[in-house]
Design an enzyme around this catalytic site. Sequence first.
Site, short mmCIF file in Angstrom:
data_model
loop_
_atom_site.label_atom_id
_atom_site.label_comp_id
_atom_site.label_asym_id
_atom_site.label_seq_id
_atom_site.Cartn_x
_atom_site.Cartn_y
_atom_site.Cartn_z
N TYR A 20 0.79 -1.22 0.00
CA TYR A 20 0.00 0.00 0.00
C TYR A 20 0.83 1.28 0.00
O TYR A 20 0.29 2.36 -0.09
CB TYR A 20 -1.01 0.02 1.13
CG TYR A 20 -0.45 -0.25 2.52
CD1 TYR A 20 0.43 0.64 3.12
CD2 TYR A 20 -0.80 -1.40 3.23
CE1 TYR A 20 0.95 0.39 4.37
CE2 TYR A 20 -0.29 -1.66 4.49
CZ TYR A 20 0.59 -0.76 5.05
OH TYR A 20 1.10 -1.00 6.29
N CYS A 23 2.18 7.78 48.11
CA CYS A 23 2.69 6.85 47.10
C CYS A 23 2.61 5.43 47.65
O CYS A 23 3.12 5.17 48.75
CB CYS A 23 4.12 7.21 46.75
SG CYS A 23 4.92 5.96 45.74
N CYS A 82 6.60 4.18 48.01
CA CYS A 82 7.58 4.72 48.97
C CYS A 82 6.93 5.46 50.13
O CYS A 82 7.62 5.88 51.06
CB CYS A 82 8.57 5.64 48.26
SG CYS A 82 7.86 7.21 47.76
N CYS A 114 12.09 7.26 45.76
CA CYS A 114 11.03 6.32 45.41
C CYS A 114 11.56 5.23 44.50
O CYS A 114 12.01 5.49 43.38
CB CYS A 114 9.87 7.05 44.73
SG CYS A 114 8.53 5.92 44.30
S1 IVH Z 1 -0.31 3.72 5.08
C1 IVH Z 1 3.00 6.91 6.57
N1 IVH Z 1 -2.17 2.00 4.56
O1 IVH Z 1 -1.35 1.01 9.98
C2 IVH Z 1 2.02 5.85 6.92
N2 IVH Z 1 -1.03 1.78 6.63
O2 IVH Z 1 -1.49 2.97 12.09
C3 IVH Z 1 1.88 4.83 5.85
N3 IVH Z 1 -1.73 -0.15 7.95
O3 IVH Z 1 2.12 1.35 10.37
C4 IVH Z 1 0.94 3.78 6.25
N4 IVH Z 1 -3.23 -0.90 6.54
O4 IVH Z 1 1.17 -0.93 9.61
C5 IVH Z 1 -1.26 2.39 5.45
N5 IVH Z 1 -3.82 0.50 3.93
C6 IVH Z 1 -2.91 0.90 4.80
C7 IVH Z 1 -2.70 0.21 6.01
C8 IVH Z 1 -1.74 0.69 6.90
C9 IVH Z 1 -2.64 -1.10 7.70
C10 IVH Z 1 -0.93 -0.06 9.18
C11 IVH Z 1 0.55 0.16 8.98
C12 IVH Z 1 0.87 1.42 9.72
C13 IVH Z 1 -0.25 1.49 10.68
C14 IVH Z 1 -0.49 2.92 11.14
#
Ligand code: IVH
Length: 702
Positions: free
Chosen positions: A239, A422, A425, A451
């Site tokens: 993706y 706490c 401690c 602590c």
């Molecule tokens: S885009 C810069 N697309 O979600 C970020 N992430 O919460 C690029 N993930 O670390 C990520 N499906 O592991 C993207 N269709 C998708 C996704 C996806 C699952 C996960 C990925 C990321 C996390 C962020």
Amino acid sequence: MKSPAAANSKPSLRSARKEHDGLAAEIARHNIAYYQNDAPEISDAQYDAMRQRLEELEGFYPELAERNDVSQQVGAAPSEKFAKVKHRVAMLSLGNVFADEDVSDFTGRVRRFLGLRDDTPLAFTAEPKIDGLSCAIRYEGGEFVQAATRGDGYEGEDVTANVRTIKAIPHRLKGRGVPDVLEVRGEIYMDRHAFAALNERQAKAGEKVFANPRNAAAGALRQLDSSITASRPLHFFAYTWGEISGTRPADTQMGMIEAFAEFGLPVNPLTKVLKSADEMIAHYRMIGERRAELAYDIDGVVYKVNDLHLQERLGYVSRSPRWAVAHKFPAEQAITILRDIEIQVGRTGALTPVAKLEPVTVGGVVVSNATLHNEDEIARKDIRIGDHVVVQRAGDVVPQVVEVVLDRREKNAKPYVFPEVCPVCGSAAVRELDAKGEADAVRRCTGGLICKAQAVERLKHFASRNAFDIEGLGDKQIEFFFEKDLVRSPAEIFTLQKRDSESLTKIKNYDGFGETSVRKLFAAIEERRKIDLNRLIFGLGIRHVGETNARRLARHFGTFEALQATARAANDPDASERAELVNIDGIGSVVAESIIEFFNEPHNIEAVGALLKEIDPQPMEAVASQSPVSGKTVVFTGSLERMTRDEAKAMAERLGAKVSGSVSKKTDLVVAGPGAGSKLAKAEQFGVEVITEDQWFERVGG
Ligand code: IVH
């Protein structure tokens, strides 16, 4: 799991034996979950309570200790290390939204940042958010050469051998226009069918069963023996991407996904281009309705700006892109009984209440702890011990107590009284007042250095993954070394080996360690004497200095000595160093105060001094050290025509410059548009270079 009761009377030998066996098996299982599989299922406190009960039983009947050696072990042997891979392009995460309005807020934010009118067309892609593990797969000359996990986003683990066994991932890319270097990123996951079949096989063989497909996929990927990975069916959706050489195959997100498909990579068929927040929400609904029929787990929908040039202009804020967001599905809920409220003490002394719950399955995972946030939250929801409560879990987020089921409350239930001392401690625990005289939501232990809980938590933080990342020095080992008086300060981690060689009671002789694990631990410690400056700053655990601020400080000061000297001098309220700290972009007065306080506290001065004798901090790799404005302090003023103010700021920061809101002697460059007033005058007064917006673009090359 039955939670062990405190201060018990002596049970009969028979029942003690039975309970001991049960606990030993549980603890052994959690040791493996924690140390080998990186998938703890319970909180540290809960684990500790189990161990405490085990020891209590052994106190009643010492012969029980002979039955198995769990009480003597400190965790399971650490799994052998995968080699580390530095990501050339950081692997970041996504911001989350939940409500429909948040989607139009997101599209509105994007428009504002780019300075687009409401009627200017702007397209987004929407695709399922796969609940798996992200992975970066590198192709060179079209050939698969390397695969790495995300890790902390900057450095992951080399899982090439294991990823090679995943059938869906081609070893050779096909078609025309494959870039010479192409790092494809996406999600590795296990489908639900395969997950169920795997668990059935595991159960039959008396092996560990996994809580959910994500854990099963993580377990499969982290196998040292790649034939085991091969026997567990994993899949992949591409993706996004990291490094690409030459020209990109496309100018849009959708175009890139189509190019990936042509290269033979699996992409998600539910990816679609949409033109408005309403269309995006409709697609989200459609995917939500089909969620149960999908072969794999998803936890939301990801929206991304389609035009890649716009993505570049939008850039990143902290660790997430401005051009994308995850629209999560609502959290799953269940009702259970709140058995107790435990108070945990963190490294800054914060007292955090944790709900100890009758275990309940929420969205496929057994939950027995939930966060209660703070004192006011408990009062606001009027949560009482013994209540039936609604528990909610969303994705990886810590489960939460949403509300009390009031009509199931026992008559004699008493309001919860939050402790004012706490629990570790015994020092007073207070709520500090802010500048406006309002009490902080968090109650803090004032025990500071005396602590034990704070000291131990600080050490855990120091050795943790995003700080010094010392393999084999996890929470349990730190507690053990602290208890044995072997490590009480960060410097002592680095003198451990020398002291051990001179000591009569060697660490390797303690049960649960052994020759090999101690050798590996010492090697891991040695390796970390050379440490990135930002990791060192983060590791010190200064209040308000998280990873982002640590990077800002590292980038600004370049060396640890410069930071320390400035922070010490800044103790004088009139010193120019104080203004320097406060003016670092993103730092501000609250953070600056806590940095100054930290570096002027005598015990910290001593602890940091001792630490610096042991380590060799490496200057921060500048984000864009080659840029003509890196390290420079820039001020934008007047109206800008080619970019919005936010965009200008983000662009300058990306190029390694510091952006300030006011002109001083330390300003290097003022970019002035039409209508610039007092800032321009000041620049002239101080002799600071002033350029136009066009000259700015010429200077930074684009
Ligand atoms: S885009 C810069 N697309 O979600 C970020 N992430 O919460 C690029 N993930 O670390 C990520 N499906 O592991 C993207 N269709 C998708 C996704 C996806 C699952 C996960 C990925 C990321 C996390 C962020």
